[in-house]
Design an enzyme around this catalytic site. Sequence first.
Site, PDB file in Angstrom:
ATOM      1  N   GLU A 121       0.860  -1.192   0.000  1.00 47.65           N
ATOM      2  CA  GLU A 121       0.000   0.000   0.000  1.00 47.65           C
ATOM      3  C   GLU A 121       0.892   1.236   0.000  1.00 47.65           C
ATOM      4  O   GLU A 121       1.870   1.312   0.737  1.00 47.65           O
ATOM      5  CB  GLU A 121      -0.944  -0.024   1.218  1.00 47.65           C
ATOM      6  CG  GLU A 121      -1.760   1.222   1.440  1.00 47.65           C
ATOM      7  CD  GLU A 121      -2.556   1.716   0.241  1.00 47.65           C
ATOM      8  OE1 GLU A 121      -3.317   0.937  -0.357  1.00 47.65           O
ATOM      9  OE2 GLU A 121      -2.386   2.901  -0.118  1.00 47.65           O
ATOM     10  N   ASP A 142       5.570   1.716  -3.195  1.00 39.16           N
ATOM     11  CA  ASP A 142       4.957   1.920  -4.503  1.00 39.16           C
ATOM     12  C   ASP A 142       5.183   0.691  -5.377  1.00 39.16           C
ATOM     13  O   ASP A 142       6.314   0.220  -5.505  1.00 39.16           O
ATOM     14  CB  ASP A 142       5.598   3.161  -5.153  1.00 39.16           C
ATOM     15  CG  ASP A 142       4.825   3.621  -6.363  1.00 39.16           C
ATOM     16  OD1 ASP A 142       4.300   2.767  -7.113  1.00 39.16           O
ATOM     17  OD2 ASP A 142       4.730   4.842  -6.559  1.00 39.16           O
ATOM     18  N   ASP A 190      -6.750   2.248  -8.756  1.00 40.91           N
ATOM     19  CA  ASP A 190      -7.045   3.632  -9.149  1.00 40.91           C
ATOM     20  C   ASP A 190      -7.103   3.729 -10.677  1.00 40.91           C
ATOM     21  O   ASP A 190      -6.222   3.198 -11.367  1.00 40.91           O
ATOM     22  CB  ASP A 190      -5.958   4.573  -8.610  1.00 40.91           C
ATOM     23  CG  ASP A 190      -5.981   4.657  -7.089  1.00 40.91           C
ATOM     24  OD1 ASP A 190      -7.051   4.400  -6.504  1.00 40.91           O
ATOM     25  OD2 ASP A 190      -4.941   4.973  -6.490  1.00 40.91           O
ATOM     26  N   GLU A 224     -15.565  -3.049  -3.207  1.00 39.86           N
ATOM     27  CA  GLU A 224     -16.529  -3.955  -3.854  1.00 39.86           C
ATOM     28  C   GLU A 224     -17.870  -3.913  -3.118  1.00 39.86           C
ATOM     29  O   GLU A 224     -18.930  -3.865  -3.730  1.00 39.86           O
ATOM     30  CB  GLU A 224     -15.950  -5.372  -3.851  1.00 39.86           C
ATOM     31  CG  GLU A 224     -16.799  -6.403  -4.565  1.00 39.86           C
ATOM     32  CD  GLU A 224     -16.057  -7.733  -4.701  1.00 39.86           C
ATOM     33  OE1 GLU A 224     -14.868  -7.803  -4.311  1.00 39.86           O
ATOM     34  OE2 GLU A 224     -16.679  -8.685  -5.185  1.00 39.86           O
TER      35      GLU A 224
END
Length: 245
Positions: free
Chosen positions: A91, A118, A140, A218
């Site tokens: 993350e 990253d 994203d 979700e």
Amino acid sequence: MRLRNIPGARDAIQESPWTVKEPQSFRGQWRALFEERAAALRAQDPAAAPALPAADTAARKPLHLEIGTGKGRFIMELAALHPDVLYVGIEKYSSVLLRCLEKQDELQLPNLLFIRGDAELITEYFAENEIDRIYLNFSDPWPKARHARRRLPSREFLARYDRILTPDGRIEFKTDNRGLFDFAVEETEESVFRIAEITYDLHRDPAMNEGNIMTEYEKKFSQLGNKICKYILVRRPDRERGGTD
Ligand code: SAM
């Protein structure tokens, strides 16, 4: 997902036993790291840290990654359900990862570790053939065309995944964003992967939905009536390792 900056988040992540501070230094050594951590936890509190199998079998345990874990609902549920699989969640943002770590402090799942980092650096974190599966959930969308390379299912990222996945490795991607999904499907043409399974309405596809674990996004977007798309990628038999990067 970008939560407001939480003061002290970076320090909390630095101090957490569940984050790996210099992931580059464990490249090729992740299974050994899990074993070492589990042994340390067992020594502290045998009840809180169930035994991982002995080192010889641990060496062959599957290692699965989730990139962009968000608050971590998906990977924590998976790790609890599959104690014989090792999981790493990546993350980018400290404030988001902090939520995962708070839950992991309660659950103490010995087969789950996190990286605050990253995904662009993923080939520095993991060695060739080290990873068995990669999950991308509600990544994203980066809607501007000039940012397409940043999308996690882009051809650039698929080439990075190619470099760390085993020959039988697979990639699972879910999203409610149809534009991003169509892009992701097209990008597979430029990669060493092929689509093994696909659905444009996961929750109404009994075969693909079997055992599905809902992510935070979700749950939220399916409650709004959005359909969830999903594909599973495997390597093409006719394409050799090493696509475009
Ligand atoms: N996967 C979660 C879910 O389905 O509920 C969260 C989805 S959220 C839209 C996307 C997450 O991916 C964010 O938490 C974001 O910080 C993370 N992320 C985006 N790009 C990333 C990257 N290059 N490396 C690591 N994490 C990334």
